[in-house]
Scaffold this motif. Sequence first.
Motif, PDB file in Angstrom:
ATOM      1  N   GLY A  68       0.813  -1.206   0.000  1.00 32.71           N
ATOM      2  CA  GLY A  68       0.000   0.000   0.000  1.00 32.71           C
ATOM      3  C   GLY A  68       0.849   1.260   0.000  1.00 32.71           C
ATOM      4  N   VAL A  69       1.947   1.259  -0.769  1.00 35.48           N
ATOM      5  CA  VAL A  69       2.910   2.366  -0.757  1.00 35.48           C
ATOM      6  C   VAL A  69       2.761   3.203  -2.025  1.00 35.48           C
ATOM      7  CG1 VAL A  69       5.369   2.934  -0.747  1.00 35.48           C
ATOM      8  CG2 VAL A  69       4.509   1.072   0.688  1.00 35.48           C
ATOM      9  N   PHE A  70       2.822   4.518  -1.857  1.00 38.30           N
ATOM     10  CA  PHE A  70       2.725   5.454  -2.978  1.00 38.30           C
ATOM     11  C   PHE A  70       3.971   6.328  -3.005  1.00 38.30           C
ATOM     12  CE2 PHE A  70      -1.546   4.117  -2.234  1.00 38.30           C
ATOM     13  CZ  PHE A  70      -2.109   4.065  -3.493  1.00 38.30           C
ATOM     14  N   PHE A  71       4.595   6.393  -4.180  1.00 35.75           N
ATOM     15  CA  PHE A  71       5.773   7.222  -4.391  1.00 35.75           C
ATOM     16  C   PHE A  71       5.385   8.378  -5.311  1.00 35.75           C
ATOM     17  CE2 PHE A  71       7.439   2.908  -3.684  1.00 35.75           C
ATOM     18  CZ  PHE A  71       8.296   3.149  -2.623  1.00 35.75           C
ATOM     19  N   ASN A  72       5.642   9.610  -4.886  1.00 37.57           N
ATOM     20  CA  ASN A  72       5.313  10.807  -5.650  1.00 37.57           C
ATOM     21  C   ASN A  72       6.566  11.660  -5.832  1.00 37.57           C
ATOM     22  OD1 ASN A  72       2.181  10.731  -5.617  1.00 37.57           O
ATOM     23  ND2 ASN A  72       2.787  10.358  -3.504  1.00 37.57           N
ATOM     24  N   HIS A  73       6.899  11.978  -7.073  1.00 42.47           N
ATOM     25  CA  HIS A  73       8.055  12.837  -7.386  1.00 42.47           C
ATOM     26  C   HIS A  73       9.349  12.292  -6.783  1.00 42.47           C
ATOM     27  CE1 HIS A  73       5.602  16.043  -9.101  1.00 42.47           C
ATOM     28  NE2 HIS A  73       4.742  15.781  -8.142  1.00 42.47           N
ATOM     29  N   CYS A  74       9.537  10.983  -6.846  1.00 42.65           N
ATOM     30  CA  CYS A  74      10.740  10.363  -6.286  1.00 42.65           C
ATOM     31  C   CYS A  74      11.694   9.941  -7.405  1.00 42.65           C
ATOM     32  CB  CYS A  74      10.361   9.144  -5.442  1.00 42.65           C
ATOM     33  SG  CYS A  74       9.388   9.549  -3.967  1.00 42.65           S
ATOM     34  N   ASN A  75      12.974   9.855  -7.068  1.00 39.76           N
ATOM     35  CA  ASN A  75      14.007   9.463  -8.016  1.00 39.76           C
ATOM     36  C   ASN A  75      14.448   8.033  -7.717  1.00 39.76           C
ATOM     37  OD1 ASN A  75      16.271   9.079  -9.599  1.00 39.76           O
ATOM     38  ND2 ASN A  75      17.235  11.013  -9.057  1.00 39.76           N
ATOM     39  N   THR A  77      16.312   6.262 -10.189  1.00 43.58           N
ATOM     40  CA  THR A  77      17.221   5.966 -11.285  1.00 43.58           C
ATOM     41  C   THR A  77      18.134   4.799 -10.913  1.00 43.58           C
ATOM     42  OG1 THR A  77      17.198   8.273 -11.988  1.00 43.58           O
ATOM     43  CG2 THR A  77      19.012   6.921 -12.793  1.00 43.58           C
ATOM     44  N   ALA A  78      18.182   3.789 -11.798  1.00 41.68           N
ATOM     45  CA  ALA A  78      19.075   2.631 -11.673  1.00 41.68           C
ATOM     46  C   ALA A  78      18.842   1.799 -10.409  1.00 41.68           C
ATOM     47  CB  ALA A  78      20.531   3.072 -11.774  1.00 41.68           C
ATOM     48  N   VAL A  79      17.600   1.668  -9.974  1.00 39.71           N
ATOM     49  CA  VAL A  79      17.275   0.817  -8.822  1.00 39.71           C
ATOM     50  C   VAL A  79      16.790  -0.535  -9.338  1.00 39.71           C
ATOM     51  CG1 VAL A  79      15.723   0.509  -6.851  1.00 39.71           C
ATOM     52  CG2 VAL A  79      16.729   2.745  -7.305  1.00 39.71           C
ATOM     53  N   ASN A  80      17.288  -1.598  -8.742  1.00 38.42           N
ATOM     54  CA  ASN A  80      16.876  -2.950  -9.095  1.00 38.42           C
ATOM     55  C   ASN A  80      15.861  -3.433  -8.061  1.00 38.42           C
ATOM     56  OD1 ASN A  80      16.579  -5.635  -9.692  1.00 38.42           O
ATOM     57  ND2 ASN A  80      18.756  -6.075  -9.848  1.00 38.42           N
ATOM     58  N   PHE A  81      14.611  -3.599  -8.506  1.00 41.11           N
ATOM     59  CA  PHE A  81      13.528  -4.021  -7.616  1.00 41.11           C
ATOM     60  C   PHE A  81      13.389  -5.540  -7.538  1.00 41.11           C
ATOM     61  CE2 PHE A  81      12.385   0.315  -8.644  1.00 41.11           C
ATOM     62  CZ  PHE A  81      11.831   0.800  -7.480  1.00 41.11           C
ATOM     63  N   ALA A  82      14.294  -6.291  -8.146  1.00 42.20           N
ATOM     64  CA  ALA A  82      14.147  -7.746  -8.261  1.00 42.20           C
ATOM     65  C   ALA A  82      14.035  -8.468  -6.918  1.00 42.20           C
ATOM     66  CB  ALA A  82      15.298  -8.333  -9.078  1.00 42.20           C
ATOM     67  N   MET A  83      14.604  -7.915  -5.850  1.00 41.35           N
ATOM     68  CA  MET A  83      14.565  -8.576  -4.549  1.00 41.35           C
ATOM     69  C   MET A  83      13.390  -8.108  -3.687  1.00 41.35           C
ATOM     70  SD  MET A  83      16.960 -10.738  -4.718  1.00 41.35           S
ATOM     71  CE  MET A  83      17.142 -11.294  -3.044  1.00 41.35           C
ATOM     72  N   THR A  84      12.494  -7.322  -4.262  1.00 39.63           N
ATOM     73  CA  THR A  84      11.328  -6.854  -3.516  1.00 39.63           C
ATOM     74  C   THR A  84      10.491  -8.052  -3.077  1.00 39.63           C
ATOM     75  OG1 THR A  84      11.291  -4.887  -4.890  1.00 39.63           O
ATOM     76  CG2 THR A  84       9.310  -5.339  -3.627  1.00 39.63           C
ATOM     77  N   ASP A  85      10.028  -8.035  -1.843  1.00 34.49           N
ATOM     78  CA  ASP A  85       9.181  -9.109  -1.323  1.00 34.49           C
ATOM     79  C   ASP A  85       7.916  -9.204  -2.160  1.00 34.49           C
ATOM     80  OD1 ASP A  85       7.740 -10.927   0.155  1.00 34.49           O
ATOM     81  OD2 ASP A  85       7.569  -9.683   1.935  1.00 34.49           O
ATOM     82  N   GLN A  86       7.623 -10.374  -2.666  1.00 39.34           N
ATOM     83  CA  GLN A  86       6.481 -10.576  -3.547  1.00 39.34           C
ATOM     84  C   GLN A  86       5.312 -11.303  -2.876  1.00 39.34           C
ATOM     85  OE1 GLN A  86       6.392  -9.868  -7.371  1.00 39.34           O
ATOM     86  NE2 GLN A  86       7.368  -8.306  -6.117  1.00 39.34           N
ATOM     87  N   VAL A  87       5.346 -11.452  -1.576  1.00 39.35           N
ATOM     88  CA  VAL A  87       4.278 -12.183  -0.893  1.00 39.35           C
ATOM     89  C   VAL A  87       3.006 -11.351  -0.835  1.00 39.35           C
ATOM     90  CG1 VAL A  87       3.589 -13.363   1.220  1.00 39.35           C
ATOM     91  CG2 VAL A  87       5.933 -13.549   0.415  1.00 39.35           C
ATOM     92  N   ILE A  88       3.015 -10.265  -0.142  1.00 39.74           N
ATOM     93  CA  ILE A  88       1.898  -9.323  -0.105  1.00 39.74           C
ATOM     94  C   ILE A  88       2.497  -7.972  -0.438  1.00 39.74           C
ATOM     95  CG2 ILE A  88       0.131  -8.234   1.302  1.00 39.74           C
ATOM     96  CD1 ILE A  88       0.218 -10.687   3.128  1.00 39.74           C
ATOM     97  N   TYR A  89       2.085  -7.386  -1.556  1.00 43.95           N
ATOM     98  CA  TYR A  89       2.718  -6.142  -1.961  1.00 43.95           C
ATOM     99  C   TYR A  89       1.762  -5.311  -2.797  1.00 43.95           C
ATOM    100  CZ  TYR A  89       3.137  -8.527  -6.374  1.00 43.95           C
ATOM    101  OH  TYR A  89       2.830  -9.196  -7.517  1.00 43.95           O
ATOM    102  N   GLU A  90       1.981  -4.025  -2.771  1.00 44.96           N
ATOM    103  CA  GLU A  90       1.258  -3.084  -3.623  1.00 44.96           C
ATOM    104  C   GLU A  90       2.003  -1.755  -3.518  1.00 44.96           C
ATOM    105  OE1 GLU A  90      -2.897  -0.592  -3.997  1.00 44.96           O
ATOM    106  OE2 GLU A  90      -2.569  -1.878  -2.262  1.00 44.96           O
ATOM    107  N   PHE A  91       2.479  -1.278  -4.663  1.00 44.88           N
ATOM    108  CA  PHE A  91       3.135   0.017  -4.679  1.00 44.88           C
ATOM    109  C   PHE A  91       2.900   0.672  -6.024  1.00 44.88           C
ATOM    110  CE2 PHE A  91       6.139  -3.342  -5.503  1.00 44.88           C
ATOM    111  CZ  PHE A  91       6.994  -2.905  -6.501  1.00 44.88           C
ATOM    112  N   HIS A  92       2.876   2.002  -6.029  1.00 47.28           N
ATOM    113  CA  HIS A  92       2.532   2.785  -7.216  1.00 47.28           C
ATOM    114  C   HIS A  92       3.460   3.989  -7.315  1.00 47.28           C
ATOM    115  CE1 HIS A  92      -1.144   0.421  -7.455  1.00 47.28           C
ATOM    116  NE2 HIS A  92      -1.286   0.642  -6.158  1.00 47.28           N
ATOM    117  N   PHE A  93       3.637   4.465  -8.553  1.00 48.33           N
ATOM    118  CA  PHE A  93       4.537   5.590  -8.817  1.00 48.33           C
ATOM    119  C   PHE A  93       3.794   6.692  -9.552  1.00 48.33           C
ATOM    120  CE2 PHE A  93       7.078   1.721  -8.831  1.00 48.33           C
ATOM    121  CZ  PHE A  93       8.132   2.047  -7.995  1.00 48.33           C
TER     122      PHE A  93
END
Length: 190
Positions: A68-75, A77-93
Motif C-alpha cells: 500500500g505504498v505510494f511514491f510521488n516525485h521520487c528518483n 534511477t538505476a534501482v533494481n527491484f528484483a529482490m522486492t518481497d512478492q508475498v503481499i505487496y502493492e506500490f505505485h509511482f
Amino acid sequence: MRPDYILDEEFRDQTFDDNNTKFKDFENCTFHNCDFRACSFQTVTFIDCTFFDCNFQETKVNYVSLRGVFFNHCNFTAVNFAMTDQVIYEFHFKDCLLDYSQFYSLKLKKMQFINCSMIAVDFMGSDLTEVLFDNCNLRRAVFIDTIANKADFSTSYDYAFDPEKNKIKKAVFSVDGLKGLLEKYDIVVK
C-alpha cells in the motif's frame, strides 16, 4: 535508536541509512524530501506509507516489503527491484524518475505508473497484467516474455513492444502507439 515498529510518523528532510531502516517496520508513515541512497533495505517493511520528493537513486533494494505504498516525485534511477518481497505487496509511482530501473521477473499486477520517465526500464519476464502506464516515457524499455494482458499503454509513448514475444490479450494501445508495436517489421506508419 528507533524502535523496530514505527507507526504514524512524519519524516522531513532526513537522510536514512541502514542503521535507521534495517529490520524496521514503518506503518502509515509519510516521508518528505528524504534521502535513502545510503540504504540497502535489508528486511524493511513499509505499510500504507507515502513518499514525496525522496531520493532512492542507485539504492540497493534487498528484501523490502512494499504494501500500500505510494511514491510521488521520487528518483529511482538505476534501482533494481528484483529482490522486492512478492508475498503481499502493492506500490505505485506518480511523477517519478525510474530510468534504468529493473523490475525483472516481478509480479506487478494492477500497479500504476503515472507521468513517469521510464527510459530503458527492464520488465523482462514480469507480469504486467492490468498495469496502468499513464503518460509514461517508455523509450528503450525492455518488454520480453512479459504478461501484459489488459495493461493500458494508451497514453504512454516511445515504446517498442513485440507482440510475438509478450502476452498482450486485451491490452490497450493508442493509434499513435502502433509504431511501437510494429517497429520490428521496419515499416513506415503514417
